[in-house]
Structures are given as C-alpha cells and as structure tokens.
Design an enzyme around this catalytic site. Sequence first.
Site, PDB file in Angstrom:
ATOM      1  N   GLU B  29     -29.728  -0.216  96.305  1.00  8.20           N
ATOM      2  CA  GLU B  29     -31.171  -0.338  96.208  1.00  8.20           C
ATOM      3  C   GLU B  29     -31.831   0.519  97.282  1.00  8.20           C
ATOM      4  O   GLU B  29     -31.509   0.399  98.455  1.00  8.20           O
ATOM      5  CB  GLU B  29     -31.575  -1.814  96.389  1.00  8.20           C
ATOM      6  CG  GLU B  29     -31.058  -2.692  95.261  1.00  8.20           C
ATOM      7  CD  GLU B  29     -31.019  -4.172  95.641  1.00  8.20           C
ATOM      8  OE1 GLU B  29     -30.453  -4.957  94.865  1.00  8.20           O
ATOM      9  OE2 GLU B  29     -31.545  -4.539  96.723  1.00  8.20           O
ATOM     10  N   SER B  69     -30.270  -5.607  91.175  1.00  7.48           N
ATOM     11  CA  SER B  69     -29.333  -6.379  90.392  1.00  7.48           C
ATOM     12  C   SER B  69     -27.923  -6.139  90.917  1.00  7.48           C
ATOM     13  O   SER B  69     -27.153  -5.338  90.383  1.00  7.48           O
ATOM     14  CB  SER B  69     -29.429  -5.969  88.921  1.00  7.48           C
ATOM     15  OG  SER B  69     -28.470  -6.688  88.190  1.00  7.48           O
ATOM     16  N   GLU B  70     -27.604  -6.846  91.996  1.00 11.75           N
ATOM     17  CA  GLU B  70     -26.290  -6.677  92.623  1.00 11.75           C
ATOM     18  C   GLU B  70     -25.150  -6.928  91.634  1.00 11.75           C
ATOM     19  O   GLU B  70     -24.161  -6.220  91.643  1.00 11.75           O
ATOM     20  CB  GLU B  70     -26.134  -7.619  93.824  1.00 11.75           C
ATOM     21  CG  GLU B  70     -26.865  -7.171  95.075  1.00 11.75           C
ATOM     22  CD  GLU B  70     -28.363  -7.394  94.986  1.00 11.75           C
ATOM     23  OE1 GLU B  70     -28.804  -8.074  94.030  1.00 11.75           O
ATOM     24  OE2 GLU B  70     -29.081  -6.887  95.860  1.00 11.75           O
ATOM     25  N   PHE B  93     -28.647  -6.518 102.155  1.00 15.16           N
ATOM     26  CA  PHE B  93     -28.416  -7.569 103.150  1.00 15.16           C
ATOM     27  C   PHE B  93     -27.210  -8.341 102.649  1.00 15.16           C
ATOM     28  O   PHE B  93     -27.181  -8.784 101.497  1.00 15.16           O
ATOM     29  CB  PHE B  93     -29.631  -8.500 103.281  1.00 15.16           C
ATOM     30  CG  PHE B  93     -30.837  -7.833 103.880  1.00 15.16           C
ATOM     31  CD1 PHE B  93     -31.739  -7.155 103.076  1.00 15.16           C
ATOM     32  CD2 PHE B  93     -31.074  -7.872 105.261  1.00 15.16           C
ATOM     33  CE1 PHE B  93     -32.852  -6.514 103.619  1.00 15.16           C
ATOM     34  CE2 PHE B  93     -32.184  -7.244 105.811  1.00 15.16           C
ATOM     35  CZ  PHE B  93     -33.076  -6.574 104.993  1.00 15.16           C
ATOM     36  N   ASP B  95     -26.302 -11.099 102.781  1.00 13.82           N
ATOM     37  CA  ASP B  95     -26.647 -12.404 102.215  1.00 13.82           C
ATOM     38  C   ASP B  95     -26.703 -12.344 100.696  1.00 13.82           C
ATOM     39  O   ASP B  95     -26.503 -13.355 100.021  1.00 13.82           O
ATOM     40  CB  ASP B  95     -28.007 -12.870 102.761  1.00 13.82           C
ATOM     41  CG  ASP B  95     -28.149 -12.642 104.269  1.00 13.82           C
ATOM     42  OD1 ASP B  95     -28.323 -13.594 105.031  1.00 13.82           O
ATOM     43  OD2 ASP B  95     -28.074 -11.458 104.677  1.00 13.82           O
ATOM     44  N   HIS B 139     -31.597 -13.355 105.281  1.00 19.03           N
ATOM     45  CA  HIS B 139     -31.454 -11.924 105.537  1.00 19.03           C
ATOM     46  C   HIS B 139     -30.724 -11.651 106.851  1.00 19.03           C
ATOM     47  O   HIS B 139     -30.791 -10.554 107.378  1.00 19.03           O
ATOM     48  CB  HIS B 139     -32.827 -11.234 105.586  1.00 19.03           C
ATOM     49  CG  HIS B 139     -33.544 -11.202 104.279  1.00 19.03           C
ATOM     50  ND1 HIS B 139     -34.153 -12.315 103.745  1.00 19.03           N
ATOM     51  CD2 HIS B 139     -33.734 -10.203 103.383  1.00 19.03           C
ATOM     52  CE1 HIS B 139     -34.695 -12.003 102.581  1.00 19.03           C
ATOM     53  NE2 HIS B 139     -34.460 -10.737 102.332  1.00 19.03           N
TER      54      HIS B 139
END
Lengths: 373, 335
Positions: B29, B69-70, B93, B95, B139
């Site tokens: 991203e 959209s990981e 991140f 997370d 984060h």
Amino acid sequence: MSLIEAVTIPKWGMTMTEGKITQWMISEGGAVARGQEILEIETTKVTNVLEAASSGTLRRIVLNEGTTAPVGALAGVIADESATQEEIDAFIQSYADRLGSGEDGEAGSPAARSVAVEGGSVNLLEAGEAGEDVVVFLHGFGGDLTTWLFNQPALAETMRTIAVDLPGHGASSPVAGGDILAKIVSSVEEAIRPLAPGKIHLVAHSFGGAVAAAMAARQPARVGSLTLIAPIGLSKQMNRDFLVDFVAAERRRPLLAVLERLFADPSKITNDMVEGTLRFKRLEGVPEALGAIADTIANESGQSQSIGKTLAELACPITLIWGEEDQIVPVPQDKEIPANVEIRKIKGVGHMPQMEAAATVNDAINSNINKRH
Amino acid sequence: MAKKSFRQALNDALHAEMARDPRVIMMGEDLTGGAGANGVKDAWGGPFGVTRGLLGAFGPERVRDTPISEAAFIGAAAGAALTGLRPIAEIMFVDFAGVCLDQIMNQAAKFRYMFGGRAKTPLVIRATYGAGSRSGSQHTQALHSLFTHIPGLKVVIPSNPYDAKGLLLQAIRDDDPVIFLEHKMLYDTVGEVPDASYTIPFGEARVVRDGKDVAIIAIGRMVGVAEEAARSLASEGISACVLDPRTTSPLDEDTLLEVTEKIGRVVIVDEANPRCSVATDISALLADQCFDALKAPIKLVTAPHSPVPYAPNLEDAYIPTPAAVMKAVKSIVKR
C-alpha cells in the site's frame, strides 16, 4: 613540592579519538615503577597496555574500568607519598579545568582520503612533518592501514608518513585478473608518486613485503630503506590454511578462531577488530579479490613468491623484523636470508609484531631509516 | 564511508537488488505514495519514505501500489514467489498481519514442507513495528514472537542502518519466506553504511559491546536501549556485554549459549508483550542449557501485558527504558 604525574588516555593511531579502559593492572595505593604496565586500554583494533611514565604510587583512579574517554583525558594520578589528598584533588580539578577550557591538544586529526588511480582509487592516510623523505606503510593480507595504529603516529613525530590501503583492502578499490601483484604495485606507486616524489622508506608487513620488494626492484634509487615485518617470499614454508580459512570465514566465531592465529597472545583481539574484519569481508567482490591474492601468496606446496634474490641485489639498508612465535609465516632459516639483510627476532610475539611489540618495532624502523651506507 | 539513515540503507538495498535481479518485484500500500499534488507519481515512497524513487527506476510493472487488502496482495505475493518471482511485499503496520495471517502462516510458511521440498517461496514481507510514535494500540505492536513461533518462517529484526541493509539484501536472496521487521522509530537513526552491497548471514548474532559482569540480550530498537544502559552501568563499575541476535528465526543459539556460559548473568530486553515471547523463549533455552553456569535468575525487561496505550505518558511508561534495564542488571549483579 611533591611530584604529581597524570596518567592519561594515550593517542594510538592517527584517527584515534577515544579509548576504553578495560583493566587497571594495579590498585589504588599500589606502588608503580617507571615502565611498569599499569593500564589496559582498548582501541578499535587491539587492546594494548600503557606503561607508567614515572615511579611512585597510584594515588587515585579517576576513570574506572569499562569507561570510554577521549584521548588526553585524565585516567589516574601517580604521585609520591608526600603529596597530600588536597594536592591530588587540586591536580585533578586543574586537569578538568584545562580540558574544559577547550585546550584539546589535538584539534583535527588527519583523515584518510582516496586518490584516483588507473582503474579505481587508493585510500591512504598521511601524517607527519613536511620533509623530503617519506615513510610508506604497506599492510598485509586481509588487513588495512589501521594495522599501523601504534606505529604511524610514532614515526610521524619526526618524518612524513603515508599509510596505504592496498587495492582490494580497506577503502581501496580492488584489482582483478592477470598479474595481481604487479597491478597492486602499479596502483600503489601511482597513488604515492605525487605525494612522495623523493626518497621513500618502505615499512611493510607480510604480503605487503612482496609489494615493497617489487617496488624497490623497480626503482632502487628511490628507496632509502626497507623494513620488512614477517614478509612472505623468503622461505618455502607457509601456513596456507590461514589464508584459506580467513577467506572462508563468514561468521564471527570461525573468524575469531582464524584471527587468533595471528597473535602470540590472542586476548589482544577486540570485538571491534573481529566485527571490522567481518564488515570488510562481506562487501561484494571482496572474497573473490582476497582469494585471488591468496593464490599469489601460496599454493599447496608452499609460498609462491620469492623476494630473496631481489633483496640481495638492493643497496639500501634492509631489516627484517620477526616474531619468534609467528604461526603464519615462520621465521626463515639463516641460509634463506641474504647476506646484506639484518634480522631482528622478537620473543613472545606472533605474526603482528607491529601491534604486539610496537615500541620495539618503531625503534627498529627508526634505526633502519637512519642507517647510512 | 558515508553515514546514512536506517531508511536510506533500506532504500539502497532495494535499489541495488532490484537492479541486480529482474525477478525482484515489490507490492504494497502506497509504496509509491500515489500522485503528488502536481500529479507526480512516487512523490512519497510510502508513509515512512523507504520506497522512494523505486517506481521511477523500475516502473509500475515491478513496483505496484495495491488496494487496502492484505489478504489479497500477500496471497498474491506468496503465489508469485511460487512461480519464480522474488516478491517483496509490504504490510504497512505489522498489526495488519491479522488480516492476512492465513496467507503467511498456513500458505507461504508451509508450501515448501507440504509440497515435499518441490516448491520454494522466496518471499520477503517487510513490515513496520513498534511503539513510540503515538499511533495507538493497532499501529504499534511488536509481533515477532508470533512469527518466530511458526516453523517455515524466518524472522529478521535489524537494530541499526548497517545491519538493515545487509540483512535486507540477505532476505531478498533467501529462498524462504522472510518476515523483515523495521521499527518505525529507527528510520531516522544514522550510521556508517558502505555504498557497496553486502549480506549478513541469518542466525548470526552481533556482539555489540564486550563485557564481563552481565550479558544483555536485546531485540530491535531495544539494542540501543541496552547500549545506553551499558554505558551508564560502566560508569558505575559494572561491565555489560550487549548482544543483538539480529534474527529470532533462525536464532544464533551458539553465541547466546557461549556468552551465558562465560558470564552467568543474563538480562533480556524485548519490547513485545511478555507472555509466550521471544524473551521467554530465549530464557528457557539458556536456563535449560546453561543451568550450571548461571549465577542468578534470568531477568526479562519487557512491555507490560497490555495493549500499547495512546496517551503519550502511558506509551512512554509502556516501552522498556535504560533505567529499567539497569535496575534489572543491578538486581542480579553483586555490586
């Protein structure tokens, strides 16, 4: 009035700005004789020992073990018994004031710089008084100009000096292919010619000895003296495993095991020396370049280079310096040493006399340079 | 040698390896950061500026901005690796790994094993981690413990610019999935970094500082914290050895064991939460293998068992400090 002496962090190496105290070898209140080893200090290369400049008692330890302090900082105070606590305190305070006033002693240490040569660049470090003759330091296989940490500053007190990173070492670009030794010699000559147009005194270690011998053979009139420390090329015998293992070691523990073979006393090796060597060896192209140089030094049957004949034909003073416990390039037999060459052997020292017995080596270099024919 | 920032060292590595190997591609991203106000693409290079300039150098086929959209793009990266590309995917991140954990844990990590060694997954997943930037609980986590736990993943956590470049080059050249964790508070730190390329082997700890009274093992940003503690301890007469494992998987057990045998007192500093962590893992290893050499319990200095706070004062209280490390050291050293 009592005599009070300062024990300060010494300056070893042109670029040394600070040192770390690793061990006090006498306790506070202990007696000290002039010349006695009193303080072990760690630099970026090796751990070395400071000797007391005067006799007396170590009245006060100012900087503890484990402390890092700038060159010139007061580490301790030696005085005779008649000095009072107040006098010691006042001395320490005056020292702090003196340093605090900005009188740093050494404003601006010399910095190494790169000079362009055909096909790349050579990194070198100049130091010393202006003068006609110049001392040129050439390190050995896998090393760099900081090999001369304890020597260049001493020689620079009375002469101009240049310490060179050989091609493929330190910050100098590598040479590849063909006659590696000849290419190294050309690069070094090209780099120092504009800086040292007159007579040069070569001080060289191990592989650097072959470079020095080749330079002297090419321009015998230019070379004022040759001081070779454990050079390759005099006998057939050589510990080739050292070269192979040095090139192969990619991790800290195996490399430490290899570096330990260089010194009679392996405890002299600091963590920084291992880390610095690892960082050099990891650079792209370095293992290959080192391997090529290793091949010019020795093969399965022993040493490939031979400098005996070259030395025999030179007119300048030539002195060899060798540690009796050298495990890498063993001390040559008398018959392998040309008649015009002197040899000084040092007890209790390995393949790095310039670091292990710096004072002795510096004396020997000065003597050799000052010989008249 | 030039002094470069952690960020610049990483950027160097990415440029060098993408130039050297055409199979290397990047996705994530805002890798390019979208168009700037004047329509210039690659104005940003990501929220931390690490990927600046790569779009211009290598083009949009090799440097791809992805949707948020990981699950999709980490899955795509894992698949790309299987086909012979060498993808570097970024999770902005760490997370967000929760969104794509199946792709990492059940797919990429297990391909080689489940396909009988006939597949390799040369995937690098870069992610930022760590607290200190006032970014809140979602984060700022340090999740290296999760990834270290999963067989099949390599986990790399550089602590300084020199290591960052060498370890990233090693990661890209490695044929296994590597989770490469970059502490967001380290990006501006500066150090000497060669211009040439170099790799640092995995499973090779660095002895940051030699010492004889206590060994402080530290991870990532905590290495700097340990160094600062060691400096203060030195002025009080306590000599501390500081170790940086660099990679938690594989872990340089030999060095950790060797140093523990020699010194006998250990403090481990880790920013992650304390339950089931790399710190407890190392502690168990040392307690088992060096029991007779240990002179004191192994002390762990970690964050508390809590999400990372958002309030600045609480976030600062959450992160291990040099003072906390010194306190732990003094509790086990005789002086």
